[in-house]
Design an enzyme around this catalytic site. Structure first.
Site, PDB file in Angstrom:
ATOM      1  N   CYS A   1      12.101  35.434  -5.890  1.00 19.70           N
ATOM      2  CA  CYS A   1      11.909  35.675  -7.322  1.00 19.70           C
ATOM      3  C   CYS A   1      10.712  36.589  -7.554  1.00 19.70           C
ATOM      4  O   CYS A   1       9.556  36.145  -7.445  1.00 19.70           O
ATOM      5  CB  CYS A   1      11.702  34.330  -8.033  1.00 19.70           C
TER       6      CYS A   1
ATOM      7  N   CYS B   1       8.559  35.652 -10.613  1.00 19.80           N
ATOM      8  CA  CYS B   1       7.663  34.502 -10.391  1.00 19.80           C
ATOM      9  C   CYS B   1       6.469  34.895  -9.523  1.00 19.80           C
ATOM     10  O   CYS B   1       5.348  34.467  -9.792  1.00 19.80           O
ATOM     11  CB  CYS B   1       8.388  33.359  -9.677  1.00 19.80           C
ATOM     12  N   ASP B   2       6.694  35.675  -8.481  1.00 23.34           N
ATOM     13  CA  ASP B   2       5.653  35.857  -7.449  1.00 23.34           C
ATOM     14  C   ASP B   2       5.103  37.270  -7.331  1.00 23.34           C
ATOM     15  O   ASP B   2       4.138  37.492  -6.599  1.00 23.34           O
ATOM     16  CB  ASP B   2       6.224  35.449  -6.072  1.00 23.34           C
TER      17      ASP B   2
END
Ligand code: NAP
Length: 310
Positions: free
Chosen positions: A132, A135-136
């Site tokens: 992701c 997300c990261d």
């Protein structure tokens, strides 16, 4: 029965189905997964959903869908459905140790990212291995990352990662991309993106955090190593359909088999969105599926109740 319809899955397909079911005045529950983040939610910018010429953030779009469904008295619950079984009047689902019954079910459980299945992947997940970028991605400011895949997701996410990373090296097993042309053009023109063509990642290295990847050229079999700080994997999806195995007919990829009216192999269960076998998995097609599934469920429920408009 507790409900007329239970919708399983709170992504674009499920929320559209719930909105339509709510407007049809069916008593509707929608169950959003507790553990799985939807694919739309983690997309930074969706630019092919009509009505948003500048594009829209996936989370914001799904929030709008949710607000719209809430307007029509849909009940929301968070949890993971572990089981679906027949009930004498319809269907029963299980969330933890609680059961809920409904005359019909709409399965809109989506799909999850596939793993590469190479050494080091499992061990280093969350320690540099990610599925992701939204997300990261920010963790890799001015760092170098390697990305696996050549489809729409891989290339969209590679472009997104260039906002943070100094270099994004895309390892793809062919000599050209599967992604749609406009994404290819952008990626090929982006100076931060480098391609490692005709190559697969054979191992992710590092002890407590990722230090690099081992790669192999699929044609020449030449082996190499690429040092990096993070590895992003976007090699397709597999459907979230384990909980209906043995209940519904699935195709060989595990997707729910059904017809154009979203009917499945079981009467009273409809499937829509990414979890069903189909040609194109996009937000716009998920929404279309959701509307059809809700209409089919409405007809089914009204037939059962003897109030169908014929
Ligand atoms: P995808 O289209 O299935 O592409 C997966 C990519 O990963 C392919 O390039 C594939 O290579 C590669 N791959 C698969 N297994 C691999 C392995 N074991 N090792 C190395 N490479 C591997 O998946 P996706 O990109 O996630 O897209 C899924 C669906 O969502 C598609 O229908 C896509 O169009 C849609 N989508 C649309 C958008 C958009 O419209 N903006 C954005 C995201 C996703 P090959 O090419 O050699 O098969």
């Amino acid at each position: 029965m507790d409900y007329d319809v239970i919708v399983i899955g709170g992504g674009p397909a499920g929320l559209t189905a719930a909105l339509y079911a709510g407007r049809a005045r069916l008593k509707t529950l929608i169950v959003e997964s507790f553990s799985v983040l939807g694919q739309a939610i983690i997309t930074d910018r969706i630019e092919n959903y009509p009505g948003f010429p500048e594009g829209i953030n996936g989370f914001d779009l799904v929030e709008k869908f949710k607000k719209q469904a809430e307007k029509f008295e849909v009940e929301f619950k968070t949890g993971d459905v572990s089981e679906v079984k027949k009930h004498d009047k319809g269907w029963e689902i299980k969330i933890k140790d609680k059961s809920y019954t409904a005359l019909s079910l709409i399965v809109a459980s989506g799909a999850k990212p596939k793993k590469l299945g190479v050494a080091g992947e499992e061990k280093l997940q969350g320690k540099g291995v990610s599925y992701c970028a939204t997300c990261d991605g920010a963790l890799y400011r001015d760092k170098e990352v390697v990305l696996a895949g050549g489809g729409d997701t891989a290339i969209e996410e590679a472009l997104f990662l260039t906002r943070f990373a100094a270099k994004v090296k895309v390892a793809h097993r062919r000599d050209r991309l599967r992604a749609t042309k406009i994404l290819q053009e952008r990626a090929l023109a982006n100076k931060k993106i480098e391609f490692i063509w005709e190559s697969t990642i054979t191992e992710i290295t590092g002890d407590n955090k990722v230090s690099g990847v081992k790669i192999e050229n699929v044609r020449t079999k030449e082996k190499g190593e690429v040092p990096c700080d993070g590895v992003f994997i976007f090699v397709g999806y597999s459907p979230n359909t384990d909980f209906v195995k043995g209940v519904l007919k699935l195709d060989k990829g595990g997707y729910i088999a059904g017809d154009d009216n979203m009917k499945t192999s079981e009467k009273g269960i409809f499937a829509c969105g990414d979890c069903r076998g189909k040609l194109l998995r996009q937000v716009v097609t998920a929404c279309g599926d959701g509307a059809v599934a809700a209409f089919s469920a409405q007809q089914y429920v009204e037939e059962l109740k003897g109030v169908a408009y014929k």
